[in-house]
Design an enzyme around this catalytic site. Structure first.
Site, PDB file in Angstrom:
ATOM      1  N   TRP A 155       0.799  -1.215   0.000  1.00 57.99           N
ATOM      2  CA  TRP A 155       0.000   0.000   0.000  1.00 57.99           C
ATOM      3  C   TRP A 155       0.835   1.270   0.000  1.00 57.99           C
ATOM      4  CZ3 TRP A 155       1.918   2.132   4.324  1.00 57.99           C
ATOM      5  CH2 TRP A 155       2.287   1.285   5.364  1.00 57.99           C
ATOM      6  N   PRO A 180      -3.582  -5.264  -6.192  1.00 57.05           N
ATOM      7  CA  PRO A 180      -3.064  -4.203  -5.323  1.00 57.05           C
ATOM      8  C   PRO A 180      -3.484  -4.459  -3.879  1.00 57.05           C
ATOM      9  CG  PRO A 180      -4.999  -3.426  -6.540  1.00 57.05           C
ATOM     10  CD  PRO A 180      -4.795  -4.876  -6.926  1.00 57.05           C
ATOM     11  N   GLY A 229       6.046  -6.726  -0.595  1.00 55.53           N
ATOM     12  CA  GLY A 229       5.304  -6.593   0.655  1.00 55.53           C
ATOM     13  C   GLY A 229       6.178  -7.015   1.818  1.00 55.53           C
ATOM     14  N   GLU A 251      10.219  -8.831  -3.217  1.00 55.32           N
ATOM     15  CA  GLU A 251      10.792  -7.567  -2.735  1.00 55.32           C
ATOM     16  C   GLU A 251      10.174  -7.296  -1.369  1.00 55.32           C
ATOM     17  OE1 GLU A 251      13.096  -5.843  -4.256  1.00 55.32           O
ATOM     18  OE2 GLU A 251      13.108  -6.971  -6.121  1.00 55.32           O
ATOM     19  N   CYS A 285      10.165   1.183   1.788  1.00 55.77           N
ATOM     20  CA  CYS A 285      10.976   0.008   2.146  1.00 55.77           C
ATOM     21  C   CYS A 285      12.430   0.390   2.343  1.00 55.77           C
ATOM     22  CB  CYS A 285      10.829  -1.078   1.079  1.00 55.77           C
ATOM     23  SG  CYS A 285      11.139  -0.478  -0.592  1.00 55.77           S
TER      24      CYS A 285
END
Ligand code: NDP
Length: 517
Positions: A155, A180, A229, A251, A285
């Site tokens: 998100w 998504p 995620g 990832e 991230c």
């Protein structure tokens, strides 16, 4: 008051059957801005059938045909950037600038990059071989699209991280189903509409709105899964992919360290620490999640960063320039941030800026926060916080900084600040991370020519670079023997003593000559 804009399931992907609706909330205001269908197993299976049916035609468009669509989409994105930004902001609560700088500019670049690079990265390769038996034959390495790709996204960047990974998959000639996050589905749906306007054939890109179960179902139907995620969900996706023997590119989470050496340009280092820990409210991230600063410059660095962080404006984004730090997008994330800060305070840390959750205009926010007197007994130094927090730890020297930076299950990104760039590069090489920046941070993500991926629990595989599109293909080795060839070849039947001895001598001649250590 919340306004509900009902969108019937039929308007999305033409799918009539869903298992209820999911409300989409603006995290900065608490408003419900839309509802989307929660697609169940039948709907996902139906999408997979349709995606497979149209893939051969999309592949037959060739690189040029696909590039035309992608380049039109690049222009469409620029022409409609205000609407796309408004959609991103409405479902994430991020600032206009975070949407524009880290999402629109990324996707704008990516459409052009993959349109141009796909033919080069996926061109047939003519291979030469030292193998005697294939002398005179044509050897080709070919990249063939895998077919139907599943992309599952988080998100925090609905355009860059969810939709962005669809672009190379499409450029390679695959059809794609994108799932998504249930929190932020609207940007993906808008982009799919845009691509249709640009000539992408029906069903080549489909959006599977839904919750985690929809994502898990998607893995059961596709030929390859591209997942972005958390590490926890990534493990589940990897297990499901392993059961089906399909490739998975993962990832995952990060806990990026920043190292500041005593010869660093402290003003630059402090600006970078502030920006790259607070940008997107720390929900990136590759955010700077922890800093290690050499003792001689620690006090000055901490003073500079604290002052800069205290000056940041937090709240509901009302267009360009209104605030620096937006909302906390995912409701449970606020609890994680609060938990990490209170755990640190309980164990002896001190807050120099921020330190509290904020309610403003019905939305969810967290004050930009600087913590000192921190160590690796604290969650804030060892677990992914994913919020606008920067814990800063004093270290004796670069050796201690490197040891602590590597003391993590994660290995996504890292940064080193020093005026001695050679030393900085040496330290960067010792960091167990997929990317390391010297006198910069996060910038590697924008370089589409370089691979972006994680070491350790931060992932498997990478996006960007040649590997970032080849992963959406299978390699096929083609060997072509010319028309004028022998009727039989020397190694074949019948086996005869003399011939076998000759071949054995030949192998010794080829592989057994010369001295060895
Ligand atoms: P999650 O792992 O919770 O969710 C990611 C996606 O997986 C969502 O679409 C989610 O759906 C879906 N999902 C949930 N359960 C399953 C399942 N069993 N099978 C398949 N799919 C499932 O991550 P977040 O959305 O919370 O994203 C934040 C995380 O993403 C952070 O750890 C961050 O570091 C990481 N991230 C990594 C990046 C990288 O490049 N390495 C880039 C950006 C983020 P739903 O949301 O509907 O539950």
């Amino acid at each position: 008051m919340a306004t509900v804009e009902q969108q019937p399931p039929e308007t999305h992907n033409g799918l009539a059957h869903s298992d209820g609706d999911i409300p989409v909330e603006n995290p900065a205001t608490g408003e419900i801005v839309a509802t989307v269908p929660d697609l169940g197993a039948d709907a996902v299976a139906d999408m997979a059938r349709r995606g497979r049916a149209v893939q051969p035609d999309w592949e037959a468009h060739g690189f040029d045909g696909r590039a035309r669509v992608l380049l039109r989409a690049q222009k469409w994105l620029m022409d409609n950037s205000e609407q796309v930004i408004a959609t991103i902001v409405s479902e994430t609560g991020k600032t206009f600038e975070d949407a524009s700088l880290a999402e629109i500019s990324y996707a704008g670049n990516a459409f052009g990059f993959w349109a141009k690079q796909a033919p080069e990265y996926l061109a047939d390769e003519r291979v030469k071989s030292g193998q005697l038996l294939v002398k005179g034959k044509k050897l080709i390495l070919r990249y063939r699209p895998l077919g139907l790709i599943g992309v599952i996204g988080p998100w925090n960047y609905p355009l860059t991280n969810s939709f962005g990974d669809c672009i190379p998959a499409l450029a390679a000639g695959n059809s794609v189903i994108l799932k998504p996050s249930e929190i932020t589905p609207l940007t993906s749906m808008l982009m799919a509409e845009g691509l249709r306007e640009c000539g992408l054939p029906e069903d080549v890109l489909q959006i599977a709105t839904g919750r985690g179960e929809t994502g898990a179902e998607l893995v059961e139907h596709v030929d390859m899964i591209m997942f972005t995620g958390s590490t926890a969900t990534g493990r589940k996706v990897a297990e499901a992919a392993a059961r089906r023997l399909i490739p998975a590119s993962l990832e995952l989470g990060g806990k990026d360290p920043m190292i500041v050496l005593s010869d660093a340009d402290l003003e630059r280092a402090a600006n970078f620490a502030t920006y790259y820990s607070m940008q997107n409210a720390g929900q990136t991230c590759i955010s700077i999640e922890r800093a290690y600063v050499e003792e001689p410059v620690y006090d000055e660095f901490v003073a500079k960063v604290s002052e800069k962080v205290r000056a940041l404006r937090v709240g509901v984004p009302h267009g360009p320039g209104s605030v620096e730090v937006g909302a906390i997008t995912f409701p449970p994330q606020l609890k994680t941030i609060e938990d990490h800060v209170s755990d640190a305070l309980d164990r002896g840390a001190h807050v120099l800026a921020g330190g509290h959750a904020m309610q403003s205009g019905g939305g969810r926010f967290y004050e930009p926060t600087v913590l000192v007197d921190v160590d690796h007994t604290m969650k804030i130094m060892t677990e992914e916080t994913f919020g606008p927090t920067l814990p800063i730890m004093k270290v004796a020297d670069s050796e201690e900084a490197v040891r602590l930076a590597n003391d993590s299950p994660y290995g996504l990104g890292s940064s080193v600040f020093t005026r001695d760039t050679e030393r900085g590069e040496q330290i960067a090489r010792r960091l167990q991370t997929g990317a390391a920046n010297v006198n910069d941070a996060m910038i590697n993500y924008t370089v589409l020519e370089l691979p972006m991926g994680g070491a350790k629990a931060s992932g498997l595989g990478s996006r960007h670079g040649a590997g970032g599109i080849r992963k959406y293909t299978s390699q096929q080795a083609i060997v072509v023997t010319p028309r004028l060839a022998l009727k039989s070849e020397p190694h074949m039947y019948p086996y005869k003593k003399r011939k076998s001895r000759l071949l054995a001598s030949l192998f010794k001649f080829l592989y057994g000559r010369g001295k060895r250590d």
